[in-house]
Design an enzyme around this catalytic site. Structure first.
Site, PDB file in Angstrom:
ATOM      1  N   ASP A  30       0.829  -1.213   0.000  1.00  0.00           N
ATOM      2  CA  ASP A  30       0.000   0.000   0.000  1.00  0.00           C
ATOM      3  C   ASP A  30       0.859   1.257   0.000  1.00  0.00           C
ATOM      4  OD1 ASP A  30      -2.645  -0.909  -0.097  1.00  0.00           O
ATOM      5  OD2 ASP A  30      -2.717  -1.276   2.052  1.00  0.00           O
ATOM      6  N   LEU A  31       1.857   1.287   0.875  1.00  0.00           N
ATOM      7  CA  LEU A  31       2.681   2.484   1.000  1.00  0.00           C
ATOM      8  C   LEU A  31       3.507   2.720  -0.259  1.00  0.00           C
ATOM      9  CD1 LEU A  31       3.778   1.953   4.697  1.00  0.00           C
ATOM     10  CD2 LEU A  31       2.106   3.603   3.858  1.00  0.00           C
TER      11      LEU A  31
END
Length: 408
Positions: free
Chosen positions: A181-182
């Protein structure tokens, strides 16, 4: 680069993205992380949440700070927040008008969802040809899996990242933070900033398509390179490096020490500093390829040597010897580290319900256009009247929308 202390002159300047408007249709982590980076850099980010509950992460606790989870607060500062029902035709029309005036639109729904709402790229582009439209999804806008929902852990698994993470004889494990996600949020920022630069030349916006899986595949870098070169499937090495030795965590008298002897010179310094200098020129260990081939012989010798002192003592001794090494901090120790504090990496903001909230600050240090923590993460629907009122909606219509549950 100027001094990074609290009195740094760059704190007085506007952000680098001052004047840009971002319509944030995203939720959870990848999109909000991207838009928080933009907000920290000075962009005006308008976060759109649903009326019932808002962003899912508002309830992802404990711990909670005020009414919302700490998770939500960690990636939503510096934004204005509105809460509308996108199933309501009037609300969809209003959000469409916001999109028509935005420089950037960011969304992370499953592909096809925003188009069904009338807020897809082609629909927004028809009213706003210069828009930079960013879609973050699990698998991208094309390909056989494009319509499937995306989750961080699944992207880590499918990408092979989990297969090389964990102890050699243990099970594969996910990265301790939500790396897929990051990473996708950061790739989205890179892509949209490149698109803005291209727009300066062409006058045209474009669609930035980022996927969690693509981002994780990109992270394979030298791991994939090694496979392409050798045909050997990479395996897990725990904290160790597949092609550098010694480069891993070692047990000491009281905890673990990470050592990164990345070249032969550092190896020789390390060997002398820990009392095994006679091995520095041993033919089995003289060069890095030698040490990689003979790691199973070398590592027990290093472990025995390091067992004599605590990790922090070794960290100081090796630092004096010019060898990269340090104890493995817990999160609380890392956040209290003098270097982290000196770099102003911990910030605070006053929240109207939760009080003072501490948070990790932006790592970007720009000498003329600083990042800053200016405002707390928005309460659910905090800026609905402000944002919609600026579009011309009067108090009567806002009250009608609120009475029927279309806005909060």
């Amino acid at each position: 680069m100027p001094d990074s202390g609290a009195s740094s002159p760059w704190l007085e300047h506007e952000g680098a993205l001052e004047g840009l408007r971002v319509l944030d249709l995203s939720r959870i982590l990848s999109g909000p992380f991207c838009t928080m980076i933009l907000a920290d850099l000075g962009a005006d980010v308008i976060k759109v949440e649903n009326v019932e509950g808002g962003d899912d992460t508002r309830s992802w606790g404990p711990p909670f700070q005020g009414e919302d989870a700490a998770y939500f607060h960690s990636v939503n500062r510096n934004k204005r927040g509105i809460a509308v029902d996108l199933k309501d035709p009037r609300c969809r029309e209003l959000v469409g008008r916001l999109a028509a005036t935005a420089d950037i639109v960011v969304e992370n729904f499953r592909p096809g969802t925003t188009a069904r709402l009338g807020l897809g790229y082609e629909q927004v582009r028809a009213a706003n040809p210069g828009v930079v439209y960013v879609s973050v999804s699990g698998y991208g806008q094309t390909g056989p899996m494009s319509r499937e929902p995306g989750y961080d852990a699944i992207a880590q698994a499918l990408s092979g990242v989990m297969s090389v993470t964990g102890e050699p004889d243990g099970a594969p494990v996910r990265v301790g933070v939500s790396g897929a996600d990051l990473a996708a949020g950061m790739w989205a920022c890179i892509g949209l900033l490149a698109a803005l630069r291209a727009k300066e030349r062409t006058g045209e916006g474009q669609w930035v398509d980022v996927s969690l899986l693509d981002g994780q595949i990109s992270w394979l870098t030298y791991v994939a390179g090694g496979y392409f070169a050798s045909g050997k499937v990479p395996r897990r090495y725990g904290s160790a490096h597949p092609t550098i030795v010694p480069y891993q965590a070692f047990p000491t008298a009281d905890g673990y020490l990470m050592v990164a002897a990345g070249n032969d010179g550092l190896w020789r310094r390390f060997a002398r500093a820990v009392g095994i200098g006679d091995l520095a020129e041993d033919p089995r260990f003289a060069s890095n390829p030698d040490r990689v081939r003979n790691r199973d012989e070398l590592l027990p010798i290093i472990e025995a040597a390091l067992a004599r002192w605590p990790a922090r003592e070794w960290g100081m001794r090796l630092a004096d010897a010019g060898v990269p090494a340090g104890p493995i901090n817990t999160v609380d120790q890392a956040l209290a580290h003098p270097q982290v504090r000196a770099r102003n990496m911990i910030g605070e903001v006053e929240h109207p319900i939760a009080g003072t909230i501490s948070m990790v600050a932006s790592p970007l240090k720009l000498s003329a256009t600083a990042t800053a923590i200016r405002t707390a993460p928005p309460e659910h629907g905090q800026h609905t009247d402000e944002v919609l009122g600026a579009m011309g909606l009067g108090a009567t219509e806002l009250a009608e929308l609120r009475d029927r549950g279309a806005v909060r």
